[in-house]
Design a protein around this motif. Structure first.
Motif, PDB file in Angstrom:
ATOM      1  N   GLN A   1       0.828  -1.206   0.000  1.00  0.00           N
ATOM      2  CA  GLN A   1       0.000   0.000   0.000  1.00  0.00           C
ATOM      3  C   GLN A   1       0.865   1.260   0.000  1.00  0.00           C
ATOM      4  O   GLN A   1       0.559   2.232  -0.701  1.00  0.00           O
ATOM      5  CB  GLN A   1      -0.926  -0.007   1.221  1.00  0.00           C
ATOM      6  N   ALA A   2       1.945   1.242   0.762  1.00  0.00           N
ATOM      7  CA  ALA A   2       2.843   2.393   0.809  1.00  0.00           C
ATOM      8  C   ALA A   2       3.522   2.617  -0.539  1.00  0.00           C
ATOM      9  O   ALA A   2       3.708   3.767  -0.981  1.00  0.00           O
ATOM     10  CB  ALA A   2       3.888   2.199   1.903  1.00  0.00           C
ATOM     11  N   ALA A   3       3.884   1.523  -1.206  1.00  0.00           N
ATOM     12  CA  ALA A   3       4.565   1.629  -2.502  1.00  0.00           C
ATOM     13  C   ALA A   3       3.653   2.235  -3.563  1.00  0.00           C
ATOM     14  O   ALA A   3       4.083   3.096  -4.345  1.00  0.00           O
ATOM     15  CB  ALA A   3       5.061   0.255  -2.946  1.00  0.00           C
ATOM     16  N   VAL A   4       2.402   1.820  -3.616  1.00  0.00           N
ATOM     17  CA  VAL A   4       1.500   2.364  -4.642  1.00  0.00           C
ATOM     18  C   VAL A   4       1.068   3.783  -4.274  1.00  0.00           C
ATOM     19  O   VAL A   4       0.794   4.600  -5.170  1.00  0.00           O
ATOM     20  CB  VAL A   4       0.283   1.444  -4.881  1.00  0.00           C
ATOM     21  N   ARG A   5       1.044   4.081  -2.985  1.00  0.00           N
ATOM     22  CA  ARG A   5       0.690   5.440  -2.559  1.00  0.00           C
ATOM     23  C   ARG A   5       1.700   6.450  -3.079  1.00  0.00           C
ATOM     24  O   ARG A   5       1.344   7.582  -3.448  1.00  0.00           O
ATOM     25  CB  ARG A   5       0.605   5.501  -1.028  1.00  0.00           C
ATOM     26  N   LYS A   6       2.965   6.065  -3.164  1.00  0.00           N
ATOM     27  CA  LYS A   6       4.001   6.951  -3.704  1.00  0.00           C
ATOM     28  C   LYS A   6       3.732   7.298  -5.169  1.00  0.00           C
ATOM     29  O   LYS A   6       4.222   8.305  -5.671  1.00  0.00           O
ATOM     30  CB  LYS A   6       5.374   6.302  -3.570  1.00  0.00           C
ATOM     31  N   GLU A   7       2.965   6.432  -5.842  1.00  0.00           N
ATOM     32  CA  GLU A   7       2.636   6.666  -7.247  1.00  0.00           C
ATOM     33  C   GLU A   7       1.272   7.338  -7.409  1.00  0.00           C
ATOM     34  O   GLU A   7       0.744   7.422  -8.514  1.00  0.00           O
ATOM     35  CB  GLU A   7       2.632   5.324  -8.007  1.00  0.00           C
ATOM     36  N   GLY A   8       0.685   7.779  -6.285  1.00  0.00           N
ATOM     37  CA  GLY A   8      -0.628   8.420  -6.338  1.00  0.00           C
ATOM     38  C   GLY A   8      -1.761   7.429  -6.502  1.00  0.00           C
ATOM     39  O   GLY A   8      -2.858   7.803  -6.944  1.00  0.00           O
ATOM     40  N   LEU A   9      -1.511   6.156  -6.112  1.00  0.00           N
ATOM     41  CA  LEU A   9      -2.511   5.111  -6.273  1.00  0.00           C
ATOM     42  C   LEU A   9      -2.890   4.524  -4.911  1.00  0.00           C
ATOM     43  O   LEU A   9      -2.268   4.812  -3.892  1.00  0.00           O
ATOM     44  CB  LEU A   9      -1.992   4.019  -7.203  1.00  0.00           C
ATOM     45  N   PHE A  10      -3.899   3.663  -4.924  1.00  0.00           N
ATOM     46  CA  PHE A  10      -4.537   3.234  -3.687  1.00  0.00           C
ATOM     47  C   PHE A  10      -4.960   1.784  -3.830  1.00  0.00           C
ATOM     48  O   PHE A  10      -5.628   1.405  -4.804  1.00  0.00           O
ATOM     49  CB  PHE A  10      -5.755   4.150  -3.474  1.00  0.00           C
ATOM     50  N   TYR A  11      -4.535   0.939  -2.857  1.00  0.00           N
ATOM     51  CA  TYR A  11      -5.022  -0.445  -2.770  1.00  0.00           C
ATOM     52  C   TYR A  11      -5.843  -0.537  -1.490  1.00  0.00           C
ATOM     53  O   TYR A  11      -5.297  -0.569  -0.387  1.00  0.00           O
ATOM     54  CB  TYR A  11      -3.842  -1.422  -2.749  1.00  0.00           C
ATOM     55  N   PRO A  12      -7.179  -0.567  -1.600  1.00  0.00           N
ATOM     56  CA  PRO A  12      -8.034  -0.390  -0.421  1.00  0.00           C
ATOM     57  C   PRO A  12      -8.043  -1.500   0.630  1.00  0.00           C
ATOM     58  O   PRO A  12      -8.138  -1.172   1.824  1.00  0.00           O
ATOM     59  CB  PRO A  12      -9.437  -0.226  -1.037  1.00  0.00           C
ATOM     60  N   PRO A  13      -8.019  -2.805   0.303  1.00  0.00           N
ATOM     61  CA  PRO A  13      -8.148  -3.804   1.379  1.00  0.00           C
ATOM     62  C   PRO A  13      -7.111  -3.593   2.479  1.00  0.00           C
ATOM     63  O   PRO A  13      -5.913  -3.553   2.213  1.00  0.00           O
ATOM     64  CB  PRO A  13      -7.931  -5.130   0.642  1.00  0.00           C
ATOM     65  N   ASP A  14      -7.591  -3.467   3.718  1.00  0.00           N
ATOM     66  CA  ASP A  14      -6.693  -3.052   4.806  1.00  0.00           C
ATOM     67  C   ASP A  14      -6.990  -3.816   6.094  1.00  0.00           C
ATOM     68  O   ASP A  14      -7.484  -3.241   7.066  1.00  0.00           O
ATOM     69  CB  ASP A  14      -6.809  -1.552   5.049  1.00  0.00           C
ATOM     70  N   PRO A  15      -6.700  -5.105   6.143  1.00  0.00           N
ATOM     71  CA  PRO A  15      -6.924  -5.853   7.383  1.00  0.00           C
ATOM     72  C   PRO A  15      -6.136  -5.248   8.539  1.00  0.00           C
ATOM     73  O   PRO A  15      -5.128  -4.573   8.336  1.00  0.00           O
ATOM     74  CB  PRO A  15      -6.420  -7.263   7.046  1.00  0.00           C
ATOM     75  N   ALA A  16      -6.599  -5.515   9.755  1.00  0.00           N
ATOM     76  CA  ALA A  16      -5.961  -4.942  10.937  1.00  0.00           C
ATOM     77  C   ALA A  16      -4.497  -5.336  11.036  1.00  0.00           C
ATOM     78  O   ALA A  16      -3.680  -4.597  11.587  1.00  0.00           O
ATOM     79  CB  ALA A  16      -6.714  -5.379  12.197  1.00  0.00           C
ATOM     80  N   SER A  17      -4.138  -6.484  10.471  1.00  0.00           N
ATOM     81  CA  SER A  17      -2.750  -6.971  10.525  1.00  0.00           C
ATOM     82  C   SER A  17      -1.940  -6.557   9.300  1.00  0.00           C
ATOM     83  O   SER A  17      -0.936  -7.187   8.971  1.00  0.00           O
ATOM     84  CB  SER A  17      -2.749  -8.499  10.641  1.00  0.00           C
ATOM     85  N   ARG A  18      -2.340  -5.498   8.633  1.00  0.00           N
ATOM     86  CA  ARG A  18      -1.723  -5.141   7.347  1.00  0.00           C
ATOM     87  C   ARG A  18      -0.219  -4.890   7.440  1.00  0.00           C
ATOM     88  O   ARG A  18       0.489  -5.010   6.434  1.00  0.00           O
ATOM     89  CB  ARG A  18      -2.401  -3.901   6.761  1.00  0.00           C
ATOM     90  N   ASP A  19       0.274  -4.529   8.617  1.00  0.00           N
ATOM     91  CA  ASP A  19       1.718  -4.301   8.766  1.00  0.00           C
ATOM     92  C   ASP A  19       2.503  -5.604   8.840  1.00  0.00           C
ATOM     93  O   ASP A  19       3.737  -5.582   8.821  1.00  0.00           O
ATOM     94  CB  ASP A  19       2.001  -3.462  10.019  1.00  0.00           C
ATOM     95  N   PHE A  20       1.795  -6.731   8.927  1.00  0.00           N
ATOM     96  CA  PHE A  20       2.461  -8.025   9.064  1.00  0.00           C
ATOM     97  C   PHE A  20       1.971  -9.048   8.041  1.00  0.00           C
ATOM     98  O   PHE A  20       2.746  -9.885   7.586  1.00  0.00           O
ATOM     99  CB  PHE A  20       2.230  -8.603  10.473  1.00  0.00           C
ATOM    100  N   CYS A  21       0.675  -9.002   7.720  1.00  0.00           N
ATOM    101  CA  CYS A  21       0.099 -10.035   6.848  1.00  0.00           C
ATOM    102  C   CYS A  21       0.562  -9.860   5.402  1.00  0.00           C
ATOM    103  O   CYS A  21       1.061  -8.803   5.006  1.00  0.00           O
ATOM    104  CB  CYS A  21      -1.421 -10.019   6.929  1.00  0.00           C
TER     105      CYS A  21
END
Length: 465
Positions: A117-137
């Motif tokens: 999500q952070a990588a695509v955000r740098k390109e002005g894009l968005f990947y919406p699915p965001d489980p609570a464990s997103r920093d690990f999963c």
């Protein structure tokens, strides 16, 4: 698995990528459930070709293979319940492509969701699915479970973003499904078949996902109420008023207590529930939706139990609120040493009935039950807190789980919105799936995996031959 088989595995992945020492195996014997099953070996493949060779060997020597992402699952989907080989996908961790113009990305299954999500955000894009464990999963685990998250109320879940897959089948064959275009209706939709299949039909080695333009603005609000039922009622009122929040989260009083240290505010006395609401989009739409939301919540004649409505002042306050929300599940262990974690879904209008039922269940059984989660799409996380070393209390927890599931089905709900079935929900599958559907699902499994090599014991509880 004998020594000869282990040598063959070493030849495929390399000696340093195959673990057999007990201390190494223990690291891959458990997941988010806290249950433990010891594997015979753990392999860390570096390519689809290696996985293909492993699956060919597994069919020849008849040992089970269990795919594993980060082990954050809550239903035992990655547990080696019959021993065998755990296949850890952490080496397949590359973002292969971000196509900005076509808003498509290609990733390997070991990519951490939050990092993607952070990588695509740098390109002005968005990947919406965001489980609570997103920093690990991982992305692969998200596809295998069809993970959701707070943004699902507006943006949907993982299956709504996966366009195509590369998959190694249980017999070692490599196949490709889907497209990388906005449309595609050629043949059966095998991509959707693999999404949410919990590693029972194939091993995902490449994922093609669609992306969205990154919203330019976002406002965050919280609402404190003096009752659970009012908070649950407000969910339906907000959504039917024409407001479409990108998140609409709910926490009960017990959930608030366990994360109180993270909250960036003092709770008003008599607070029984909190709603965390976000609206996103362009500047004008965010402003308009915010005004509409505040007008609705200002009607204290209709909603006298609203104690406070507050807009987050800055990014730090927003971060603190989300830190509190994402910390509920691990923080719940402050209450009791073990928990039965469920993720039921009911129609949004039935949330008040579900919440009332859990309150009554907690009182009648004399155990702690907290509720929180994605109220905007009816996906409520119910944590039944117990001490497994107290047999009477643990049995009460199991009784609560069964009664919860039966009540959810009476409300036209479903047993799982995100966590999947794994082994913890398998005994209850027939509450929701009729006999004809269940038999057909089992036939699909046998077509893909006639020797029941891949992740045996999951979903259907089938043992290997």
């Amino acid at each position: 698995m004998n020594k000869k088989t282990l040598k063959k595995l070493q030849a495929i992945v390399g000696a340093k990528h195959l673990a057999t020492a007990r201390e190494d195996l223990m690291c891959y014997s458990y997941d988010g459930t806290g249950m433990e099953y010891m594997p015979t070996a753990v392999a860390f493949p570096g390519s689809a070709a290696e996985i293909s060779s492993i699956m060919e060997l597994a069919n020849q020597d008849r040992f089970p293979v269990i795919p594993r992402g980060a082990g954050t699952g809550m239903t035992g989907g990655a547990l080696p319940v019959e021993g065998g080989l755990v296949l850890v996908m952490s080496r397949l961790d590359r973002i292969l492509e971000i196509d900005v113009e076509n808003q498509v990305a290609v990733v390997e299954p070991g990519v951490i969701t939050g990092q993607f999500q952070a990588a695509v955000r740098k390109e002005g894009l968005f990947y919406p699915p965001d489980p609570a464990s997103r920093d690990f999963c991982t992305m692969g685990g998200n596809v295998a479970e069809c993970s959701g998250g707070p943004s699902a109320v507006k943006y949907g879940v993982t299956r709504d973003y996966v366009l195509g897959l590369e998959v190694v089948l249980p017999d070692g064959r490599l196949m490709h499904t889907g497209v990388r275009t906005a449309k595609g209706v050629v043949g059966y939709d095998l991509t959707r078949l693999f999404i949410g299949s919990e590693g029972t039909l194939g091993i995902i080695t490449r994922i093609v996902v669609r992306l969205l333009a990154l919203p330019s603005h976002k406002n965050t609000y919280l609402v404190l109420t003096d009752s659970l039922r009012l908070a649950a009622r407000l969910v339906s009122e907000i959504l039917k008023s024409g407001i479409l929040p990108n998140t609409l989260e709910y926490m009960d009083q017990t959930a608030l207590q366990v994360v109180n240290d993270y909250l960036p505010l003092e709770l008003v006395q008599n607070t029984r529930a909190l709603l965390l609401i976000e609206v996103d989009g362009d500047e004008n739409s965010v402003e308009d939706q915010g005004k509409k939301l505040l007008r609705l919540l200002a009607n204290r004649q209709s909603y006298p139990g609203i104690l406070e409505v507050r807009q987050a002042h800055d990014a730090k306050e927003v971060d603190d609120l989300w830190k509190a929300r994402r910390s509920i599940s691990p923080a719940a262990y402050k209450l009791r040493p073990h928990k039965i974690s469920e993720d039921v879904v009911v129609p949004k209008t039935k949330i008040p009935q579900l919440v009332q039922f859990t309150e009554e269940l907690s009182r009648e059984l004399g155990i702690v039950i907290l509720t929180f989660g994605h109220a905007g799409d009816g996906n409520i996380h119910v944590n039944i807190m117990v001490d497994k070393d107290n047999p009477e209390e643990y049995q009460k927890g199991q009784t609560a789980k069964r009664l919860l599931f039966e009540h959810v089905m009476s409300l036209s709900g479903t047993l799982s919105g995100e966590h999947g079935i794994g082994i913890t929900k398998a005994p209850f599958l027939s509450l929701e799936i009729d006999a004809t559907s269940l038999a057909l699902m089992q036939k699909i499994k046998s077509v893909f995996d006639p020797n029941n090599i891949l992740n045996p014991g999951k979903i259907f509880g089938i043992k290997r031959h």
